[in-house]
Motif scaffolding. Structure first.
Motif, PDB file in Angstrom:
ATOM      1  N   ILE A  61       0.914  -1.192  -0.049  1.00 28.67           N
ATOM      2  CA  ILE A  61       0.012   0.017  -0.090  1.00 28.67           C
ATOM      3  C   ILE A  61       0.743   1.196   0.025  1.00 28.67           C
ATOM      4  N   VAL A  62       0.210   2.310  -0.267  1.00 29.36           N
ATOM      5  CA  VAL A  62       0.866   3.632  -0.276  1.00 29.36           C
ATOM      6  C   VAL A  62       0.268   4.952   0.391  1.00 29.36           C
ATOM      7  N   TRP A  63       0.886   5.560   1.090  1.00 29.82           N
ATOM      8  CA  TRP A  63       0.226   6.708   1.862  1.00 29.82           C
ATOM      9  C   TRP A  63       1.349   7.950   2.135  1.00 29.82           C
ATOM     10  N   SER A  64       0.972   9.067   2.156  1.00 33.80           N
ATOM     11  CA  SER A  64       1.875  10.139   2.303  1.00 33.80           C
ATOM     12  C   SER A  64       1.493  10.807   3.548  1.00 33.80           C
ATOM     13  N   LEU A  65       2.535  11.619   4.190  1.00 31.99           N
ATOM     14  CA  LEU A  65       2.497  12.581   5.475  1.00 31.99           C
ATOM     15  C   LEU A  65       3.317  13.646   5.136  1.00 31.99           C
TER      16      LEU A  65
ATOM     17  N   GLN B  41      -2.453  -3.833   8.792  1.00 34.34           N
ATOM     18  CA  GLN B  41      -1.629  -3.784   9.544  1.00 34.34           C
ATOM     19  C   GLN B  41      -0.208  -3.956   8.499  1.00 34.34           C
ATOM     20  N   CYS B  42       0.575  -2.948   8.703  1.00 31.80           N
ATOM     21  CA  CYS B  42       1.409  -2.951   7.807  1.00 31.80           C
ATOM     22  C   CYS B  42       2.991  -2.835   8.341  1.00 31.80           C
ATOM     23  N   ARG B  43       4.038  -3.211   7.726  1.00 31.34           N
ATOM     24  CA  ARG B  43       5.477  -3.113   8.001  1.00 31.34           C
ATOM     25  C   ARG B  43       5.949  -1.870   7.181  1.00 31.34           C
ATOM     26  N   ASN B  44       6.605  -1.119   8.023  1.00 27.33           N
ATOM     27  CA  ASN B  44       6.889   0.031   7.321  1.00 27.33           C
ATOM     28  C   ASN B  44       8.249  -0.158   6.735  1.00 27.33           C
ATOM     29  N   THR B  45       8.341  -0.238   5.385  1.00 30.02           N
ATOM     30  CA  THR B  45       9.273  -0.972   4.627  1.00 30.02           C
ATOM     31  C   THR B  45       9.895   0.206   3.691  1.00 30.02           C
ATOM     32  N   VAL B  46       9.611   1.213   3.008  1.00 31.38           N
ATOM     33  CA  VAL B  46      10.043   1.911   2.042  1.00 31.38           C
ATOM     34  C   VAL B  46       9.542   3.384   2.270  1.00 31.38           C
ATOM     35  N   ARG B  47      10.434   4.546   2.219  1.00 29.07           N
ATOM     36  CA  ARG B  47       9.797   5.649   2.255  1.00 29.07           C
ATOM     37  C   ARG B  47      10.899   6.627   1.439  1.00 29.07           C
ATOM     38  N   HIS B  48       9.784   7.684   0.755  1.00 32.97           N
ATOM     39  CA  HIS B  48      10.512   8.392  -0.438  1.00 32.97           C
ATOM     40  C   HIS B  48      10.340   9.686  -0.010  1.00 32.97           C
ATOM     41  N   GLU B  49      11.236  10.724  -0.138  1.00 31.75           N
ATOM     42  CA  GLU B  49      10.998  12.283  -0.122  1.00 31.75           C
ATOM     43  C   GLU B  49      10.045  12.636  -1.322  1.00 31.75           C
ATOM     44  N   GLY B  50       8.930  13.218  -1.174  1.00 30.51           N
ATOM     45  CA  GLY B  50       8.111  13.558  -2.238  1.00 30.51           C
ATOM     46  C   GLY B  50       7.582  14.934  -2.219  1.00 30.51           C
TER      47      GLY B  50
ATOM     48  N   HIS C 102       5.900  16.180   1.245  1.00 33.53           N
ATOM     49  CA  HIS C 102       5.547  15.001   1.897  1.00 33.53           C
ATOM     50  C   HIS C 102       6.692  13.798   2.045  1.00 33.53           C
ATOM     51  N   LEU C 103       6.512  13.048   2.728  1.00 35.27           N
ATOM     52  CA  LEU C 103       7.156  11.802   2.813  1.00 35.27           C
ATOM     53  C   LEU C 103       5.891  10.532   2.224  1.00 35.27           C
ATOM     54  N   VAL C 104       6.561   9.962   1.456  1.00 33.50           N
ATOM     55  CA  VAL C 104       5.752   8.833   0.895  1.00 33.50           C
ATOM     56  C   VAL C 104       6.026   7.589   1.406  1.00 33.50           C
ATOM     57  N   PHE C 105       5.185   6.790   2.134  1.00 29.78           N
ATOM     58  CA  PHE C 105       5.466   5.428   2.678  1.00 29.78           C
ATOM     59  C   PHE C 105       4.958   4.365   1.724  1.00 29.78           C
ATOM     60  N   ILE C 106       5.750   3.437   1.154  1.00 30.37           N
ATOM     61  CA  ILE C 106       5.208   2.298   0.473  1.00 30.37           C
ATOM     62  C   ILE C 106       5.538   1.257   1.504  1.00 30.37           C
TER      63      ILE C 106
END
Length: 165
Positions: free
Chosen positions: A56-60, A123-132, A135-139
């Protein structure tokens, strides 16, 4: 279709209004601080990425005080709100100190809070983060989930909406 152009000082507001024409579900992302305190925030930037592997993906937003806590956590949960949960959306979007005060919730992977009465909970394991940009993008990998047949809480054009059959 008539396209509208806006002076540069109106660009950000106009872009936000145009993006608001895309209906989204409302989620609350929850985790625990290193001290074990539950934290959460309302997010509508959630989407599926892949079924194999389940991602999944979301951003903060970068300027949120909880950014570092979500960036560093091992697990978090995406709680997809039901249409009767507007109050939860508003609570977790607010700046109140203890957003979990008086709430009963279940516990998932890594102790993450799972809100009750939702349409779905991932329920997700926090695996990959990218600057966007701003925002910070979580995959992240989905490690477990559940769902209930409930109508979702929808956001469109700057307001909560309901699905109609």
């Amino acid at each position: 279709m008539t396209q509208q152009r806006f002076p540069s000082e109106d660009f950000s507001r106009s872009l936000r209004n145009a993006l608001g024409m895309f209906a989204t579900g409302i989620t609350v992302v929850t985790t625990r601080t290193p001290a074990g305190e539950p934290i959460g925030l309302t997010v509508n930037s959630f989407n599926s990425v892949s079924l194999d592997p389940p991602l999944i993906v979301w951003s903060l937003a970068n300027d949120l005080p909880s950014r570092g806590l979500f960036e560093a956590c091992e697990y978090y949960a995406i709680n997809v709100l039901a249409e009767c949960q507007t109050e939860l959306s508003q609570r977790f979007a607010s700046r109140i100190e203890d957003k979990f005060a008086g709430l009963e919730y279940d516990t998932g992977a890594g102790g993450v809070p799972l809100l009750r009465g939702c349409c779905a909970r991932f329920q997700c394991r926090n695996t990959v983060r990218h600057e966007g940009g701003d925002h910070l993008v979580f995959i992240s990998e989905v490690v477990d989930f559940d769902r209930e047949a409930r109508a979702p809480l929808i956001y469109f054009g700057g307001a909560y909406r309901q699905l109609k059959d």
